[in-house]
Design a protein around this motif. Structure first.
Motif, PDB file in Angstrom:
ATOM      1  N   ALA A 225       0.317   5.659 -14.201  1.00  0.00           N
ATOM      2  CA  ALA A 225      -0.416   4.535 -14.798  1.00  0.00           C
ATOM      3  C   ALA A 225      -1.602   4.184 -13.916  1.00  0.00           C
ATOM      4  O   ALA A 225      -1.537   4.300 -12.685  1.00  0.00           O
ATOM      5  CB  ALA A 225       0.505   3.322 -14.933  1.00  0.00           C
ATOM      6  N   VAL A 226      -2.700   3.772 -14.541  1.00  0.00           N
ATOM      7  CA  VAL A 226      -3.912   3.376 -13.816  1.00  0.00           C
ATOM      8  C   VAL A 226      -4.337   2.004 -14.304  1.00  0.00           C
ATOM      9  O   VAL A 226      -4.361   1.756 -15.519  1.00  0.00           O
ATOM     10  CB  VAL A 226      -5.068   4.384 -14.038  1.00  0.00           C
ATOM     11  N   THR A 227      -4.662   1.116 -13.369  1.00  0.00           N
ATOM     12  CA  THR A 227      -5.088  -0.235 -13.750  1.00  0.00           C
ATOM     13  C   THR A 227      -6.216  -0.713 -12.850  1.00  0.00           C
ATOM     14  O   THR A 227      -6.265  -0.379 -11.667  1.00  0.00           O
ATOM     15  CB  THR A 227      -3.906  -1.225 -13.674  1.00  0.00           C
ATOM     16  N   ALA A 228      -7.104  -1.500 -13.434  1.00  0.00           N
ATOM     17  CA  ALA A 228      -8.244  -2.019 -12.665  1.00  0.00           C
ATOM     18  C   ALA A 228      -7.831  -3.158 -11.747  1.00  0.00           C
ATOM     19  O   ALA A 228      -8.419  -3.350 -10.678  1.00  0.00           O
ATOM     20  CB  ALA A 228      -9.340  -2.492 -13.618  1.00  0.00           C
ATOM     21  N   THR A 229      -6.834  -3.940 -12.149  1.00  0.00           N
ATOM     22  CA  THR A 229      -6.384  -5.090 -11.357  1.00  0.00           C
ATOM     23  C   THR A 229      -4.875  -5.003 -11.164  1.00  0.00           C
ATOM     24  O   THR A 229      -4.104  -5.633 -11.900  1.00  0.00           O
ATOM     25  CB  THR A 229      -6.749  -6.414 -12.044  1.00  0.00           C
ATOM     26  N   PRO A 230      -4.421  -4.220 -10.206  1.00  0.00           N
ATOM     27  CA  PRO A 230      -2.981  -4.001 -10.033  1.00  0.00           C
ATOM     28  C   PRO A 230      -2.271  -5.211  -9.439  1.00  0.00           C
ATOM     29  O   PRO A 230      -2.899  -6.049  -8.784  1.00  0.00           O
ATOM     30  CB  PRO A 230      -2.934  -2.821  -9.059  1.00  0.00           C
ATOM     31  N   PRO A 231      -0.972  -5.337  -9.664  1.00  0.00           N
ATOM     32  CA  PRO A 231      -0.179  -6.356  -8.975  1.00  0.00           C
ATOM     33  C   PRO A 231      -0.277  -6.152  -7.457  1.00  0.00           C
ATOM     34  O   PRO A 231      -0.594  -5.062  -6.981  1.00  0.00           O
ATOM     35  CB  PRO A 231       1.250  -6.101  -9.480  1.00  0.00           C
TER      36      PRO A 231
ATOM     37  N   ASP B 113       4.589   5.103 -13.792  1.00  0.00           N
ATOM     38  CA  ASP B 113       4.859   4.173 -14.886  1.00  0.00           C
ATOM     39  C   ASP B 113       6.270   3.597 -14.738  1.00  0.00           C
ATOM     40  O   ASP B 113       7.042   3.994 -13.852  1.00  0.00           O
ATOM     41  CB  ASP B 113       4.636   4.829 -16.247  1.00  0.00           C
ATOM     42  N   ARG B 114       6.618   2.652 -15.597  1.00  0.00           N
ATOM     43  CA  ARG B 114       7.871   1.918 -15.430  1.00  0.00           C
ATOM     44  C   ARG B 114       9.095   2.845 -15.431  1.00  0.00           C
ATOM     45  O   ARG B 114      10.000   2.712 -14.615  1.00  0.00           O
ATOM     46  CB  ARG B 114       8.003   0.874 -16.548  1.00  0.00           C
ATOM     47  N   THR B 115       9.122   3.797 -16.352  1.00  0.00           N
ATOM     48  CA  THR B 115      10.277   4.701 -16.452  1.00  0.00           C
ATOM     49  C   THR B 115      10.424   5.543 -15.188  1.00  0.00           C
ATOM     50  O   THR B 115      11.501   5.623 -14.589  1.00  0.00           O
ATOM     51  CB  THR B 115      10.129   5.612 -17.681  1.00  0.00           C
ATOM     52  N   ALA B 116       9.339   6.184 -14.778  1.00  0.00           N
ATOM     53  CA  ALA B 116       9.388   7.061 -13.609  1.00  0.00           C
ATOM     54  C   ALA B 116       9.663   6.285 -12.329  1.00  0.00           C
ATOM     55  O   ALA B 116      10.356   6.772 -11.426  1.00  0.00           O
ATOM     56  CB  ALA B 116       8.069   7.831 -13.493  1.00  0.00           C
ATOM     57  N   TRP B 117       9.121   5.078 -12.224  1.00  0.00           N
ATOM     58  CA  TRP B 117       9.322   4.252 -11.031  1.00  0.00           C
ATOM     59  C   TRP B 117      10.813   4.002 -10.809  1.00  0.00           C
ATOM     60  O   TRP B 117      11.317   4.122  -9.688  1.00  0.00           O
ATOM     61  CB  TRP B 117       8.570   2.938 -11.198  1.00  0.00           C
TER      62      TRP B 117
ATOM     63  N   TRP C 159      11.422  18.153 -13.002  1.00  0.00           N
ATOM     64  CA  TRP C 159      11.296  16.760 -12.585  1.00  0.00           C
ATOM     65  C   TRP C 159       9.912  16.472 -12.000  1.00  0.00           C
ATOM     66  O   TRP C 159       9.307  15.443 -12.305  1.00  0.00           O
ATOM     67  CB  TRP C 159      12.388  16.409 -11.563  1.00  0.00           C
ATOM     68  N   ILE C 160       9.407  17.370 -11.173  1.00  0.00           N
ATOM     69  CA  ILE C 160       8.080  17.153 -10.588  1.00  0.00           C
ATOM     70  C   ILE C 160       7.023  17.106 -11.686  1.00  0.00           C
ATOM     71  O   ILE C 160       6.155  16.223 -11.688  1.00  0.00           O
ATOM     72  CB  ILE C 160       7.751  18.257  -9.562  1.00  0.00           C
ATOM     73  N   ALA C 161       7.079  18.040 -12.622  1.00  0.00           N
ATOM     74  CA  ALA C 161       6.086  18.074 -13.699  1.00  0.00           C
ATOM     75  C   ALA C 161       6.114  16.782 -14.509  1.00  0.00           C
ATOM     76  O   ALA C 161       5.068  16.216 -14.852  1.00  0.00           O
ATOM     77  CB  ALA C 161       6.336  19.278 -14.596  1.00  0.00           C
ATOM     78  N   ARG C 162       7.313  16.299 -14.815  1.00  0.00           N
ATOM     79  CA  ARG C 162       7.401  15.078 -15.614  1.00  0.00           C
ATOM     80  C   ARG C 162       6.903  13.862 -14.838  1.00  0.00           C
ATOM     81  O   ARG C 162       6.170  13.023 -15.371  1.00  0.00           O
ATOM     82  CB  ARG C 162       8.845  14.858 -16.070  1.00  0.00           C
ATOM     83  N   LEU C 163       7.275  13.758 -13.555  1.00  0.00           N
ATOM     84  CA  LEU C 163       6.831  12.614 -12.755  1.00  0.00           C
ATOM     85  C   LEU C 163       5.318  12.651 -12.508  1.00  0.00           C
ATOM     86  O   LEU C 163       4.662  11.609 -12.477  1.00  0.00           O
ATOM     87  CB  LEU C 163       7.587  12.584 -11.427  1.00  0.00           C
ATOM     88  N   GLN C 164       4.762  13.860 -12.336  1.00  0.00           N
ATOM     89  CA  GLN C 164       3.311  13.977 -12.162  1.00  0.00           C
ATOM     90  C   GLN C 164       2.552  13.435 -13.368  1.00  0.00           C
ATOM     91  O   GLN C 164       1.426  12.947 -13.221  1.00  0.00           O
ATOM     92  CB  GLN C 164       2.914  15.442 -11.936  1.00  0.00           C
ATOM     93  N   HIS C 165       3.144  13.540 -14.527  1.00  0.00           N
ATOM     94  CA  HIS C 165       2.475  13.086 -15.752  1.00  0.00           C
ATOM     95  C   HIS C 165       2.898  11.671 -16.152  1.00  0.00           C
ATOM     96  O   HIS C 165       2.521  11.199 -17.228  1.00  0.00           O
ATOM     97  CB  HIS C 165       2.748  14.066 -16.895  1.00  0.00           C
ATOM     98  N   SER C 166       3.668  11.020 -15.291  1.00  0.00           N
ATOM     99  CA  SER C 166       4.116   9.649 -15.581  1.00  0.00           C
ATOM    100  C   SER C 166       3.331   8.670 -14.719  1.00  0.00           C
ATOM    101  O   SER C 166       3.896   7.927 -13.904  1.00  0.00           O
ATOM    102  CB  SER C 166       5.624   9.541 -15.309  1.00  0.00           C
TER     103      SER C 166
ATOM    104  N   TRP D  52       7.270  -7.348 -10.920  1.00  0.00           N
ATOM    105  CA  TRP D  52       6.146  -6.923 -11.743  1.00  0.00           C
ATOM    106  C   TRP D  52       6.467  -5.677 -12.570  1.00  0.00           C
ATOM    107  O   TRP D  52       5.849  -5.423 -13.613  1.00  0.00           O
ATOM    108  CB  TRP D  52       4.912  -6.653 -10.886  1.00  0.00           C
ATOM    109  N   ILE D  53       7.464  -4.897 -12.125  1.00  0.00           N
ATOM    110  CA  ILE D  53       7.787  -3.658 -12.841  1.00  0.00           C
ATOM    111  C   ILE D  53       9.279  -3.487 -13.085  1.00  0.00           C
ATOM    112  O   ILE D  53       9.671  -2.788 -14.018  1.00  0.00           O
ATOM    113  CB  ILE D  53       7.239  -2.430 -12.072  1.00  0.00           C
ATOM    114  N   ALA D  54      10.124  -4.124 -12.278  1.00  0.00           N
ATOM    115  CA  ALA D  54      11.571  -3.952 -12.416  1.00  0.00           C
ATOM    116  C   ALA D  54      12.041  -4.453 -13.781  1.00  0.00           C
ATOM    117  O   ALA D  54      11.688  -5.542 -14.214  1.00  0.00           O
ATOM    118  CB  ALA D  54      12.303  -4.691 -11.301  1.00  0.00           C
TER     119      ALA D  54
END
Length: 519
Positions: free
Chosen positions: A373-379, A388-392, A364-371, A320-322
Motif C-alpha cells: 500500500a502507498v499513501t501520501a499521509t501515512p499514520p 496492506d492490512r492482510t499481509a501485515w 509467499w514472497i511473491a504474494r507479499l511483494q504484491h501486497s 491504525w491497521i490492527a
C-alpha cells in the motif's frame, strides 16, 4: 582530503539525491551504466570488508551452534535485496508511480544498496550481541546512547569504513545514506514521546530517561543524517524515505520466511505443539478475548494464550491497521499453509522436501511483494509504503512462530548467555589493555585508530552541538572516546573472531597465530 579527479561529470552535480559528501567524477565505464551513481554505491558496499564479515555473523542461531547451514547476516542481506528490488520495480511502474516520484522516488538500485548495507552494524551473535554491547557501553563507559545496530550501520558507511580517502566513509550518495535510516532520530529524542498514545515505531522508550528503543544515528554522526535527508524535502521529520520503507518491508518479509526455512530444515518446529497453540486460540477465541490480561500472562505457556497476547499487543500498538478479523484470517492461513501444510511433512533433505520448501517460500514472497500500500499521509507508525492490512497480519503471525517456539527455548537462552559473557570479557579485556600505559602501544592498530576517530568526533560535537556532547572536559571526552572505540572494534568482529580473541585474552588459544589474525 583529495579533490575529485577530472575527466568526467561529477556525481551529484544536479540531483541532490546523488550528492556525495566529497564530489567524485564518474569514469567512462561507469557512465555507460544506468543509474551509475547508485551502481557505484552498490559495488562499494558489496566490496566492503564489513559486508564480507556478515557471512560469519549470526542471523538468529550461530552456524557453529546449530551444526548445519543456516542463514547468516550475508545471505539474509542478499535475499532482502532481491525482495526489495521486486517491490521497487513494481512501485516505479505501478499506479502510485506519480506519488512515489513526488516523495523523492524509488530507484531499485538505491533499494538494493540500502538492503546490502542495512545489517552492516550488527555485532557478533545477532541481537543478543546488540543487547549486550548496549548494556556494556552504558555501564562500563557511561555512553548514554549505548549501542544500536542500525546506528552502527550508519556510522560504518559514513565514518568507519573508508573507501579511498580519510574522513568520508564510503562517500555514498545522499539517496543511499537516507535509505538506510530506518529510524531517523537520535536516542535522546525518544524521551519526548514517552507516555504518548501514538509514536513512531521504535521511538518510545521502555521507561523515562532511557531514550528511543531504536534509532539510526549516534550524536557523533547526526550531521550526516541531517545532510542526507535534505535531499528529500517532501519527507516529514521522523518519516522514512520511500526507498527506506521498501527496504524495511523487504527485511520483514525475508526475516519471517527465511527463519522459518532454517528452523524447518533443522527440525526445530514441532508441528503438534504449534498446532495445539493455533487450534486452542481458534477454538477458545471468545473466552480468550474476555480473559484478564494478568491471567493470560500467568498462563501464557498454555495453548492459545500466546497468540491472544500477540493479538492484544498488535491492537494496542498499531490500532491504525490492527483488525480482529484480519488477524483471525492470518492465523487461519498460517495454520493451513504452514502448520497443516509445510510442517506436516518433516524435512528429510530429499529433493521432494527441498522442492516443497522452495515452492512454499517463493509463493509467499511473491504474494507479499504484491501486497503493498502507498499513501501520501501515512499514520505515525507507518511509512509512505507499507504492507496492506492482510499481509501485515500474516507477517506478524509468521514472526510469532519463531519468536514463540524458537527464541523462548531454554537451550538457546543458555547458549546466548554464554555468548554474552564472551563479549563482556572482550570489552573488559580491551579496556584494561588501553588503560595500561606500559603495554598500550602493543594494542591492535585498528582499535587505536577507532579510539582516535571517536575522540575527533566527540571533540567536533562538543564544538558544534554542545547540547549533544557526551563529555564536559578533556579527560571525560577521552574516556567516552575509548569506550566508543572499543565498542566499534568489538562490533566489527565475526562470531569466530570474537571466540578466538576471547581465548587469547584468557591465555588459552588452540593456535596462537591463527587466533591472533583476527586482531
Amino acid at each position: 582530503m583529495t579533490d575529485a579527479p577530472s575527466g568526467g561529470p561529477t556525481a551529484g552535480a544536479h540531483d541532490p539525491r546523488t550528492a556525495r559528501r566529497v564530489p567524485e567524477a564518474l569514469d567512462a565505464y561507469q557512465q555507460r551504466e544506468r543509474n551509475p551513481e547508485y551502481r557505484v554505491d552498490v559495488e562499494r558496499i558489496r566490496f566492503s570488508p564489513y559486508y564480507s564479515r556478515l557471512s560469519a555473523v549470526t542471523q538468529v542461531i550461530a552456524q557453529a551452534g546449530a551444526g548445519l547451514a543456516v542463514h547468516n547476516r550475508l545471505t539474509h542481506s542478499v535475499k532482502v535485496a532481491a525482495v526489495a528490488r521486486g517491490i521497487a520495480v513494481q512501485l516505479a511502474n505501478g499506479e502510485h508511480a506519480a506519488l512515489v516520484d513526488r516523495l523523492g522516488g524509488c530507484d531499485p538500485v538505491v533499494v538494493q544498496a540500502a538492503a546490502a548495507a542495512h545489517d552492516l552494524g550488527h555485532p557478533p551473535f545477532g541481537h543478543l550481541g546488540e543487547q549486550t554491547l548496549d548494556r556494556l557501553a552504558k555501564d562500563r563507559f557511561g555512553l548514554r546512547e549505548g549501542f544500536e545496530g542500525n546506528a552502527q550501520t550508519f556510522r560504518i558507511i559514513t565514518r568507519l569504513d573508508e573507501y579511498d580517502r580519510a574522513g568520508a566513509g564510503l562517500n555514498l550518495t545522499a539517496a543511499v545514506r537516507a535509505a538506510v535510516l530506518k529510524y531517523p532520530w537520535l536516542r535522546g529524542e525518544g524521551d519526548d514521546w514517552f507516555g504518548r498514545d501514538e509514536a513512531p515505531r521504535g521511538i518510545t522508550p521502555a521507561s523515562p530517561g532511557t531514550g528511543a528503543y531504536k534509532f539510526s544515528a549516534f550524536a557523533l554522526d547526526v550531521h550526516e543524517m541531517h545532510e542526507a535527508r535534505t535531499a528529500y524535502p517532501e519527507i516529514a521529520p521522523l518519516q522514512q524515505t520511500v526507498e527506506c520503507s521498501v527496504m524495511d518491508i523487504a527485511d520483514d518479509i525475508a526475516y519471517s520466511l527465511h527463519d522459518l526455512d532454517d528452523f524447518y530444515r533443522a527440525g526445530l518446529l514441532n508441528q503438534s505443539t504449534i498446532s495445539a497453540e493455533f487450534r486452542a486460540w481458534r477454538r477458545e477465541r471468545a473466552e480468550l478475548h474476555a480473559a484478564e490480561q494478568g491471567d493470560l500472562v500467568l498462563s501464557q505457556r498454555a495453548p492459545g494464550r500466546a497468540l491472544e497476547l500477540l493479538w492484544r499487543r498488535l491492537a494496542a500498538k498499531d490500532p491504525w491497521i490492527a483488525d480482529e478479523d484480519a488477524f483471525a484470517d492470518a492465523v487461519a492461513r498460517v495454520n493451513d499453509e504452514v502448520i497443516d501444510g509445510l510442517l506436516a511433512v518433516p524435512f528429510d533433505g530429499s529433493m521432494l522436501t527441498e522442492r516443497t520448501l522452495s515452492q512454499f517460500t517463493a509463493a509467499w514472497i511473491a504474494r507479499l511483494q504484491h501486497s503493498i500500500a502507498v499513501t501520501a499521509t501515512p499514520p505515525i507508525r507507518s511509512g509512505h509504503v507499507s504492507l496492506d492490512r492482510t499481509a501485515w497480519h500474516e507477517v506478524a503471525v509468521l514472526k510469532f512462530l519463531h519468536q514463540r517456539f524458537i527464541l523462548e527455548r531454554p537451550d538457546l537462552a543458555l547458549y546466548q548467555r554464554g555468548q554474552a559473557s564472551v563479549l563482556e570479557r572482550l570489552v573488559d579485556g580491551f579496556a584494561a589493555w588501553l588503560d595500561d600505559p606500559r603495554d598500550v602501544r602493543r594494542a591492535p592498530r585498528r582499535l587505536l585508530d577507532l579510539v582516535d576517530l571517536a575522540a575527533e568526533d566527540y571533540a567536533r560535537v562538543r564544538r558544534e552541538a554542545p547540547e549533544l556532547a557526551d563529555a564536559s572536559d578533556g579527560a571525560e571526552l577521552r574516556r567516552r572516546a575509548t569506550g566508543r572505540g572499543i565498542v566499534d572494534y568489538v562490533a566489527s568482529l565475526t562470531d569466530a573472531q570474537a571466540m578466538h580473541i576471547d581465548a587469547l585474552i584468557n591465555g588459552s588459544p588452540e593456535r596462537l597465530w591463527d587466533a591472533g589474525q583476527g586482531l
